[in-house]
Design a protein around this motif. Sequence first.
Motif, short mmCIF file in Angstrom:
data_model
loop_
_atom_site.label_atom_id
_atom_site.label_comp_id
_atom_site.label_asym_id
_atom_site.label_seq_id
_atom_site.Cartn_x
_atom_site.Cartn_y
_atom_site.Cartn_z
N ALA A 1 -8.44 -12.33 -2.49
CA ALA A 1 -8.65 -10.94 -2.94
C ALA A 1 -7.34 -10.44 -3.53
N VAL A 2 -7.42 -9.85 -4.72
CA VAL A 2 -6.22 -9.34 -5.41
C VAL A 2 -6.26 -7.81 -5.36
N ASP A 3 -5.13 -7.20 -4.98
CA ASP A 3 -5.06 -5.73 -4.83
C ASP A 3 -3.77 -5.24 -5.47
N PHE A 4 -3.91 -4.39 -6.51
CA PHE A 4 -2.74 -3.87 -7.22
C PHE A 4 -2.29 -2.52 -6.67
N TYR A 5 -3.06 -1.94 -5.76
CA TYR A 5 -2.79 -0.57 -5.37
C TYR A 5 -1.63 -0.37 -4.40
N PRO A 6 -1.54 -1.04 -3.25
CA PRO A 6 -0.59 -0.62 -2.21
C PRO A 6 0.86 -1.05 -2.44
N THR A 7 1.26 -1.35 -3.67
CA THR A 7 2.63 -1.85 -3.91
C THR A 7 3.66 -0.74 -3.98
N GLY A 8 3.20 0.54 -4.27
CA GLY A 8 4.16 1.65 -4.39
C GLY A 8 4.92 1.64 -5.70
N ASP A 9 4.46 0.84 -6.67
CA ASP A 9 5.22 0.73 -7.92
C ASP A 9 4.88 1.82 -8.93
N GLY A 10 3.74 2.48 -8.83
CA GLY A 10 3.38 3.47 -9.86
C GLY A 10 2.57 4.58 -9.27
N ALA A 11 3.25 5.69 -8.86
CA ALA A 11 2.57 6.77 -8.16
C ALA A 11 1.57 7.46 -9.07
N LEU A 12 0.44 7.85 -8.49
CA LEU A 12 -0.60 8.54 -9.26
C LEU A 12 -0.07 9.86 -9.83
N SER A 13 0.81 10.52 -9.08
CA SER A 13 1.33 11.81 -9.52
C SER A 13 2.16 11.68 -10.79
N LYS A 14 2.62 10.46 -11.07
CA LYS A 14 3.44 10.23 -12.26
C LYS A 14 2.63 9.51 -13.33
N GLY A 15 1.34 9.50 -13.15
CA GLY A 15 0.49 8.89 -14.18
C GLY A 15 0.24 7.41 -13.97
N GLY A 16 0.64 6.87 -12.83
CA GLY A 16 0.42 5.45 -12.58
C GLY A 16 -0.92 5.19 -11.92
N PHE A 17 -1.08 3.97 -11.44
CA PHE A 17 -2.35 3.59 -10.81
C PHE A 17 -2.16 3.06 -9.39
N ALA A 18 -0.89 2.87 -8.98
CA ALA A 18 -0.61 2.32 -7.66
C ALA A 18 -0.29 3.43 -6.68
N SER A 19 -0.07 3.04 -5.42
CA SER A 19 0.17 4.01 -4.37
C SER A 19 1.54 4.64 -4.52
N GLU A 20 1.71 5.77 -3.84
CA GLU A 20 3.00 6.45 -3.86
C GLU A 20 3.99 5.80 -2.89
N SER A 21 3.49 5.12 -1.88
CA SER A 21 4.37 4.44 -0.93
C SER A 21 3.85 3.02 -0.68
N PHE A 22 4.77 2.16 -0.34
CA PHE A 22 4.44 0.75 -0.14
C PHE A 22 3.49 0.59 1.06
N GLY A 23 2.41 -0.14 0.85
CA GLY A 23 1.47 -0.42 1.93
C GLY A 23 0.38 0.61 2.11
N GLU A 24 0.37 1.67 1.31
CA GLU A 24 -0.65 2.71 1.46
C GLU A 24 -2.04 2.12 1.14
N GLU A 25 -3.01 2.47 1.99
CA GLU A 25 -4.38 1.97 1.87
C GLU A 25 -4.41 0.44 1.70
N PHE A 26 -3.59 -0.22 2.52
CA PHE A 26 -3.47 -1.67 2.42
C PHE A 26 -4.79 -2.39 2.70
N ALA A 27 -5.59 -1.83 3.60
CA ALA A 27 -6.83 -2.49 4.00
C ALA A 27 -8.07 -1.88 3.35
N ASN A 28 -7.90 -1.09 2.29
CA ASN A 28 -9.04 -0.45 1.62
C ASN A 28 -9.68 -1.46 0.66
N ALA A 29 -10.45 -2.39 1.27
CA ALA A 29 -11.04 -3.45 0.46
C ALA A 29 -12.09 -2.92 -0.49
N THR A 30 -12.82 -1.89 -0.09
CA THR A 30 -13.93 -1.39 -0.90
C THR A 30 -13.42 -0.82 -2.22
#
Length: 463
Positions: A37-66
């Motif tokens: 399973a590949v997940d681009f979200y919980p890396t903390g590299d591109g916060a949504l508030s700044k127009g990115g698609f990843a989480s604001e902090s590392f590991g956020e919603e790490f287990a949100n498989a759905t």
Amino acid sequence: MKNLSRLLFAMLLVLGYSNVNAQDQNNPWQISIGVNAVDFYPTGDGALSKGGFASESFGEEFANATDHWNVLPSLSTISVSKYLSDGFSFGITGSLNKIDKYGDISVNPDVANEVSDLSYYGVDGTIKYNFLEGTTIDPFLGLGGGYTWVDEIGAGTVNGTLGFNVWFNENIGLTVQTAYKHAFEDYLDTHFQHTAGISIKFGGTDTDGDGIYDKDDACPDVAGLEAFNGCPDTDGDGIEDSKDDCPNEAGLAELNGCPDSDGDGIADNKDNCPTVAGLKALNGCPDADGDGVTDADDKCPNEAGPSANKGCPWADKDGDGVLDKDDKCPEVKGTVANNGCPEVTQAVQATLNAYAKTILFDTGKATIKAQSAAVLSDIIGILKEYPTAKFTVEGHTDSVGSDQLNQRLSDSRANSVKEYLVENGIDAFRLSALGYGEARPIDSNKTRAGRANNRRVEINLAK
């Protein structure tokens, strides 16, 4: 086709690597097949508030498989690893996936986060360290790197891995791991890749086929037992052959694996009487009367006596094996068959008759001539050497004269010799006399010499 070629290339790398080194450890190879399973979200590299698609902090919603995990509903990962030493192993993994969730939908409409079936391929190499090697639950850490393609655009990554194995038996288990894949290029986003699959360990060498791998087998060329580190116990007595003095006969531990049939505490191979309980001092042989002479060598096994008398209280003066109490000739060495007395041999018999033939008589009479005294003395000496033997003194004549005269003369001469021997110390009961007249010639009566030979006395052993 290009994507398929990449996948095949990755698989070839994996299979090729599996043949690089010799298999010199217990089950040194591990192959794992599963899903990723590949997940681009919980890396903390591109916060949504700044127009990115990843989480604001590392590991956020790490287990949100759905919402975030991309899973291809088929076998999508294969890896092969080789055990090195001290818990370390190195492996190569090939994986593929389809990306339709690229993090969260961005508030920035200029960022295209909505994707559809982007291809994903990865080839990664990892050095792992297993913390609890050889246990059922086997956690590990890994560090490595690889190359990942998303929508046919690839970049190198450095990877950190955390996972564990759950081994169902020595060879088969479940492997679950998470890898953080940091990209070196801006056009590939850092992401997580989770993997779960079945793992199989193999490649252990067992030359002798005893179920113990050569690495742990103290006797790798001979089938043996696990209890003895792979060494054999041929006779099954619980003592391995190398420490068993009798490896082909089941025995006792206290006797170094040798049997003790008679239970006297002396191993059969050192027991001179292995079927009869005996004494250690006599090499396992019994001594019923306790005189220090083994029963087998004791002529009186139930009566104590000195060894010089072969264990009997009675001596055997002449040393012929017959005790004096049973020896009819205690002063003369004889045979057991003849009650301790010597037996007359053919040579002795021949000597007797050679002497007897030289006994001289007066012509036509039974009177012994004086010059025969010496030869009669020799005959007496021989007869005394055989005190229990009985003899017949036989008289013979030539054919001159009548049969009646010759018979009477032969009887007289035989009795004359018998009387002489009795008068000079030979017991009368040992002797008998018999005349044959001219009936048993040993030579021709037609010549003087022949007739002289036929006129004779013989002394023969009574049968």
